[in-house]
Design a protein around this motif. Structure first.
Motif, PDB file in Angstrom:
ATOM      1  N   VAL A   1       0.819  -1.215   0.000  1.00  0.00           N
ATOM      2  CA  VAL A   1       0.000   0.000   0.000  1.00  0.00           C
ATOM      3  C   VAL A   1       0.855   1.269   0.000  1.00  0.00           C
ATOM      4  O   VAL A   1       0.581   2.210  -0.737  1.00  0.00           O
ATOM      5  CB  VAL A   1      -0.963  -0.003   1.211  1.00  0.00           C
ATOM      6  CG1 VAL A   1      -1.700   1.325   1.325  1.00  0.00           C
ATOM      7  CG2 VAL A   1      -1.957  -1.151   1.089  1.00  0.00           C
ATOM      8  N   LEU A   2       1.907   1.290   0.827  1.00  0.00           N
ATOM      9  CA  LEU A   2       2.670   2.536   1.002  1.00  0.00           C
ATOM     10  C   LEU A   2       3.921   2.597   0.145  1.00  0.00           C
ATOM     11  O   LEU A   2       4.444   3.672  -0.119  1.00  0.00           O
ATOM     12  CB  LEU A   2       3.070   2.713   2.471  1.00  0.00           C
ATOM     13  CG  LEU A   2       1.932   2.719   3.485  1.00  0.00           C
ATOM     14  CD1 LEU A   2       2.485   2.818   4.892  1.00  0.00           C
ATOM     15  CD2 LEU A   2       0.980   3.876   3.217  1.00  0.00           C
TER      16      LEU A   2
ATOM     17  N   HIS B   1       8.264   5.232   7.848  1.00  0.00           N
ATOM     18  CA  HIS B   1       7.365   5.931   6.934  1.00  0.00           C
ATOM     19  C   HIS B   1       7.297   7.351   7.435  1.00  0.00           C
ATOM     20  O   HIS B   1       7.224   7.575   8.640  1.00  0.00           O
ATOM     21  CB  HIS B   1       5.974   5.277   6.955  1.00  0.00           C
ATOM     22  CG  HIS B   1       5.042   5.829   5.905  1.00  0.00           C
ATOM     23  ND1 HIS B   1       5.344   5.817   4.569  1.00  0.00           N
ATOM     24  CD2 HIS B   1       3.815   6.404   6.008  1.00  0.00           C
ATOM     25  CE1 HIS B   1       4.339   6.368   3.891  1.00  0.00           C
ATOM     26  NE2 HIS B   1       3.406   6.727   4.736  1.00  0.00           N
TER      27      HIS B   1
ATOM     28  N   VAL C   1      -0.293   7.580   8.147  1.00  0.00           N
ATOM     29  CA  VAL C   1      -0.954   6.731   7.155  1.00  0.00           C
ATOM     30  C   VAL C   1      -2.415   7.161   7.112  1.00  0.00           C
ATOM     31  O   VAL C   1      -3.059   7.253   8.163  1.00  0.00           O
ATOM     32  CB  VAL C   1      -0.837   5.245   7.563  1.00  0.00           C
ATOM     33  CG1 VAL C   1      -1.418   4.349   6.491  1.00  0.00           C
ATOM     34  CG2 VAL C   1       0.623   4.876   7.827  1.00  0.00           C
ATOM     35  N   SER C   2      -2.926   7.457   5.927  1.00  0.00           N
ATOM     36  CA  SER C   2      -4.290   7.987   5.845  1.00  0.00           C
ATOM     37  C   SER C   2      -5.315   6.888   6.150  1.00  0.00           C
ATOM     38  O   SER C   2      -5.007   5.695   6.083  1.00  0.00           O
ATOM     39  CB  SER C   2      -4.550   8.534   4.440  1.00  0.00           C
ATOM     40  OG  SER C   2      -4.639   7.454   3.527  1.00  0.00           O
TER      41      SER C   2
ATOM     42  N   GLU D   1      -7.711   5.952   4.346  1.00  0.00           N
ATOM     43  CA  GLU D   1      -7.923   5.102   3.162  1.00  0.00           C
ATOM     44  C   GLU D   1      -6.821   4.044   3.074  1.00  0.00           C
ATOM     45  O   GLU D   1      -7.070   2.884   2.768  1.00  0.00           O
ATOM     46  CB  GLU D   1      -7.901   5.931   1.862  1.00  0.00           C
ATOM     47  CG  GLU D   1      -9.056   6.899   1.698  1.00  0.00           C
ATOM     48  CD  GLU D   1      -8.895   8.131   2.576  1.00  0.00           C
ATOM     49  OE1 GLU D   1      -7.747   8.585   2.748  1.00  0.00           O
ATOM     50  OE2 GLU D   1      -9.911   8.620   3.121  1.00  0.00           O
ATOM     51  N   GLN D   2      -5.581   4.490   3.342  1.00  0.00           N
ATOM     52  CA  GLN D   2      -4.461   3.546   3.272  1.00  0.00           C
ATOM     53  C   GLN D   2      -4.583   2.471   4.347  1.00  0.00           C
ATOM     54  O   GLN D   2      -4.292   1.299   4.100  1.00  0.00           O
ATOM     55  CB  GLN D   2      -3.134   4.296   3.430  1.00  0.00           C
ATOM     56  CG  GLN D   2      -2.791   5.142   2.210  1.00  0.00           C
ATOM     57  CD  GLN D   2      -1.644   6.097   2.475  1.00  0.00           C
ATOM     58  OE1 GLN D   2      -1.467   6.576   3.595  1.00  0.00           O
ATOM     59  NE2 GLN D   2      -0.856   6.387   1.451  1.00  0.00           N
TER      60      GLN D   2
ATOM     61  N   THR E   1      -4.937  -1.505   3.689  1.00  0.00           N
ATOM     62  CA  THR E   1      -4.018  -2.449   4.328  1.00  0.00           C
ATOM     63  C   THR E   1      -4.813  -3.544   5.044  1.00  0.00           C
ATOM     64  O   THR E   1      -4.534  -4.735   4.907  1.00  0.00           O
ATOM     65  CB  THR E   1      -3.141  -1.705   5.357  1.00  0.00           C
ATOM     66  OG1 THR E   1      -2.491  -0.623   4.696  1.00  0.00           O
ATOM     67  CG2 THR E   1      -2.093  -2.617   5.958  1.00  0.00           C
TER      68      THR E   1
END
Ligand code: ATP
Ligand code: MG
Length: 895
Positions: free
Chosen positions: A593-594, A616, A620-621, A623-624, A628
């Protein structure tokens, strides 16, 4: 003069015109290779193609690859600054053929680019080819030797043969390899450098290495020809720039001069001023330590900038520690030899971004993060730097006076532990003082320190003498097993005779166990040791070296050395296994994802939850996180096999996409946990791991992320639940929703909308009375001027008392010395008086007396302090009259 930016572009265009695909540099953080500290050559990202494991939709490629050679197989750290052509960070220009063209084109194009396009003098270039190796059964590379003469017009006397060290290139112990042909340039003033080729002379250096990948070396060391033959070339941009710009030093090229000049603005030192050369940047005096310091600092600042941009975080282990060491080395040079006070590396970042941001957008994008991180690191080391240097100086003087040559290991350790000096830094300082460091003593001090602060904290486990190794092979199976008590650890001592009585707290040592002792982020097991007539409750299993300590309390009976017990691990271990397998899935899904920069920075797996820390740079949003979570749950539903396999480390390292925590020492053979590698399918996830896992992913049950947060700069933490905890979490959230939708009489799906509407309404309601009583709208019925400011008397509409006080405040802020406001609302009257301190001190008007005098006129009463008072009343119709009275009252007093 050609700028580095032009050189980089022309290299890429030259090969692009020859049908090469332009590819971006890969990250400095190797995506797929746990054995590699940093990207160190252009070929890293193509390794799998050479090995025939991967194909791409192109057969020729060209790029400029970011490389760091500061650890592992390629380590140029010690040379940096002392010579003028090795950097820790540099760009490697490269062109590749994957089973397409071979030696002829590679040689012809390299020659054409260097001599025709760039016009380097032919009589100053040398080519080396492989001379063969009888022991290996390798022929001399006469093919390349002839091609140099056929496809180029190089002077045949400039073609040399070289041995395995320089002319047979190998990726590692095993893997693709082959002969190589290097191009060297002679920059001696009189062109007499032929004999200096491959002699580590700054004026005769290797520019470009053309590697012809022809063989694979297997475990047994045997070479077999590869089905396809490949070309892999690498040329240092900084080196070719120096040749094209006619400089003696890489630091005299346009990629470095602005950085050195920026360093000069921070010091009194003028780089290269010691020798009266035409171009002071070309001075290469290796003994001028202040110049060395300038070069080291310029080099290291680039390395830090690029490493941070690629998500390598300074830390105390693995590659993070290499980066921290690089920073501290540079900081020490600046402090000691350039007398710079306070953080300075951070001040070079903008210059570097300016110089290289067009080619590498990531440093522009992460500029702020890079600056903040370097500043924080420099500041923290700055606190102990001076004192560390001072301690070293004292010791060095003492030793030299005593005629001794070796710095004791405990001093080096003290410098490390108390002052943050990495031992390689201490070694450099020692070398400068003509001393060595007693490394054995240092290692010893370190080992002792580790023991004292050791991992099995509760028992200072590692420090306990005489502990035997426990056979813990049964830990993966988890079934109850029979075992014999060998002894106990009580009060930090290991005893092998006697007995425990009911109520005793101790750690039991067994000959064998099925308990998992805490390690690798997985918590230790709980459970029981039961025996005829008794029961020992194990609260936690911990590791002390090879020994598993079963810590807990004897609940019943008497437990003797030699007693047979049945060891039963608590069922909660199943939950731990769910969490551990899910952690591996999460590690995989986050990268999906990232992106590939995501690397494990730590983890904690217990029966209750899992925690996963990773590199990172931003939050992390939602949506992310949802994506995940979905990916992990899809793998769970796919019911994939989880397999554990013990294999030789070298074989394990070749597994495509295998993950490992860098800096952890893995045993050889190593245990690999793979998920989903059924038949010949590639594993979804493969990790080096000694932990306990499920048999199939479906046993995770359900995976639910509950939080995402920051734990350090550039490190995020996800906490998640599986199995029954995940289920309980969902039930709890459901319950909250149900009760909310009941009290708001709204379906759960419509709650956000409903709450949104309510919030809006509340906001408007709050705004309304304020507007009525805004100072801007307030029209006083009477105004009295005083030396302290105006006294204002008037109506505040229907405002509530709080809004009226607010209005008085606003009037005061606008310069009023006192205010008397009145409002009527639903048959009730409120009066508020406010008087400034100055006016009160003038001794006449007091708020308390004021309202007390007026309140009776509206049928009420009240009072308060001299500065603020309030009263209520029941006759709104008398409001205007009351205000008139309030005005006369004040006027009389203030007249
Ligand atoms: P050297 O013998 O000079 O250290 P190398 O044999 O280690 O070079 P390769 O591994 O063949 O170099 O790398 C390819 C090219 O990358 C070299 O020809 C050189 O131009 C460049 N290069 C290698 N190491 C460095 C470094 N530390 N700094 C700058 N450029 C480098
Ligand atoms: Mg080298």
């Amino acid at each position: 003069m050609k700028s580095c930016e032009q050189i980089r572009r022309q290299f890429i265009e030259f090969f692009e015109q020859r049908a090469h695909r332009v590819v971006p540099s890969s990250s400095l953080l190797p995506a797929d290779d746990p054995t590699l500290l940093f990207a160190n050559a252009g070929m890293n990202q193509f390794k799998d193609i050479f090995l025939g494991r991967e194909t791409r939709d192109y057969v020729r490629a060209v790029d400029s690859q970011k490389c760091i050679r500061a650890g592992g197989k390629h380590n140029d750290l010690e040379d940096v600054g002392h010579d003028v052509y090795h950097h820790t960070f540099f760009e490697m220009l490269g062109n590749w053929s994957f089973g397409d063209y071979f030696k002829s084109e590679a040689i012809a194009w390299a020659w054409e680019l260097l001599t025709e396009v760039w016009g380097l003098p032919k009589d100053r270039l040398y080519a080396t080819v492989f001379e063969g190796d009888a022991a290996e059964g390798l022929e001399p590379d006469s093919e390349a030797e002839q091609l140099w003469q056929q496809v180029t017009d190089i002077d045949p006397s400039h073609i040399f043969r070289g041995g395995r060290k320089d002319n047979f290139w190998e990726m590692g112990e095993t893997g693709p390899c082959g002969p190589c042909s290097e191009i060297h340039i002679d920059m001696t003033p009189d062109g007499t450098g032929a004999k200096l080729v491959n002699a580590s002379h700054p004026l005769v250096i290797e520019l470009w290495n053309l590697v012809f990948i022809q063989f694979n070396r297997d475990e047994a060391g045997t070479l077999t020809p590869l089905p396809a033959r490949h070309v892999d070339t690498g040329m240092g941009l900084e080196r070719v720039a120096k040749a094209l710009q006619g400089k003696v030093s890489n630091y005299a090229t346009d990629l470095f001069v602005p950085i050195i000049e920026r360093i000069e603005t921070l010091t009194d030192h003028r780089y290269g001023s010691s020798a009266g050369l035409e171009d002071r940047f070309d001075v290469t005096d290796p003994d001028n330590i202040a110049d060395v310091a300038c070069r080291v600092i310029a080099d290291h600042a680039r390395t830090l900038t690029f490493a941070l941009a690629d998500g390598i975080i300074p830390s105390n282990e693995g590659r993070g520690y290499v980066i921290r060491r690089i920073l501290r080395r540079a900081a020490r040079y600046g402090r000691q030899y350039l007398n710079i006070d306070g953080p300075f590396l951070v001040k070079l970042v903008p210059t570097i971004v300016e110089l290289m941001g067009r080619a590498f957008g990531e440093i522009v994008e992460r500029r702020q993060y890079i600056i903040e991180t370097i500043a924080a690191e420099e500041e923290s080391f700055g606190k102990t730097l001076d004192r560390g240097i001072e301690l070293f100086r004292r010791e060095a003087t003492r030793l030299t006076e005593a005629g001794r040559k070796q710095l004791p290991g405990d001093v080096a350790f003290d410098l490390y532990a108390t002052y943050g000096f990495p031992v390689d830094l201490t070694q450099i300082m020692a070398a400068e003082a003509k001393l060595t460091v007693d490394m054995e003593g240092y290692d010893h001090a370190m080992a002792q320190h580790r023991e004292l602060s050791g991992s099995g904290e509760q028992f200072k486990a590692a420090a306990i003498a005489g502990l035997p190794a426990t056979d813990d092979q049964a830990k993966y199976a988890m079934e109850p097993i029979a075992a014999t008590v060998l002894g106990f650890v009580e009060n930090g001592q290991y005893v092998t005779e006697g007995a425990l009585s009911a109520g005793d707290e101790a750690a039991v040592v067994l000959d064998r166990t099925n308990f998992y002792g805490e390690q690798g982020g997985q918590v230790g097991d709980a459970g029981v040791l039961s025996f005829d007539g008794g029961r020992f409750a194990v609260r936690n299993a911990a590791l002390a070296g090879q020994c598993v300590l079963h810590a807990g309390v004897l609940e019943r009976g008497s437990l003797k050395v030699g007693q047979q017990v049945t060891a039963t691990v608590d069922d909660s271990r199943r939950d731990t296994m769910r969490n551990h397998t899910a952690t591996h899935l999460l590690n995989w899904a986050l990268r999906e994802v990232l992106g590939e920069h995501v690397n494990q920075a730590g983890s904690e797996v217990s029966p209750e939850r899992l925690r996963f820390d990773f590199s990172h740079n931003q939050a992390v949003s939602a949506e992310q996180l949802a994506a995940t979570e979905r990916l992990v749950n899809e793998r769970v539903l796919a019911d994939q096999a989880v397999t554990a396999e013990v294999m030789p480390l070298s074989q394990a390292q070749e597994i495509p996409g295998v993950r490992a925590m860098f800096g952890e020492k893995y045993p050889d053979p190593v245990r690999v946990i793979s998920i989903g590698s059924e038949g010949d399918r590639r594993a979804v996830s493969a990790e080096f791991c000694g932990g306990t896992h499920l048999d199939r992913t479906s046993q995770v049950g359900l995976f639910k992320i509950v939080s995402e947060e920051s734990v350090a700069k550039g490190v995020r933490r996800i906490t998640a639940l599986t199995g029954r905890e995940a289920f309980a979490h969902v039930q709890r959230s459901d319950e909250v929703l149900r009760s909310l939708s009941q009290s708001l009489r709204t379906a759960a799906q419509q709650l956000p909308e409903r709450v949104g509407a309510m919030l809006k309404e509340i906001k408007e309601l709050r705004k309304a009375p304020k507007a009525a009583a805004g100072a801007g709208d307030f029209a006083p019925q009477a105004t009295i001027e005083t030396p302290q400011g105006n006294v204002l008397i008037g109506q505040a509409g229907q405002a509530a008392p709080a809004a009226m006080r607010n209005l008085c405040d606003q009037l005061r802020q606008k310069g009023a010395a006192a205010a008397f406001v009145a409002a009527a609302n639903a048959g009730k009257v409120t009066l508020i008086a406010m008087v400034s301190d100055e006016l009160v001190s003038a001794g006449k008007l007091k708020a308390g007396d004021w309202v007390k005098a007026i309140a009776p006129l509206v049928g009420g009463a009240g009072g308060g302090k001299p500065t603020l008072a309030q009263a209520g009343g029941k006759e709104p119709e008398k409001l205007s009259e009351a205000l008139d009275a309030a005005a006369s009252y004040a006027r009389d007093l203030l007249a």
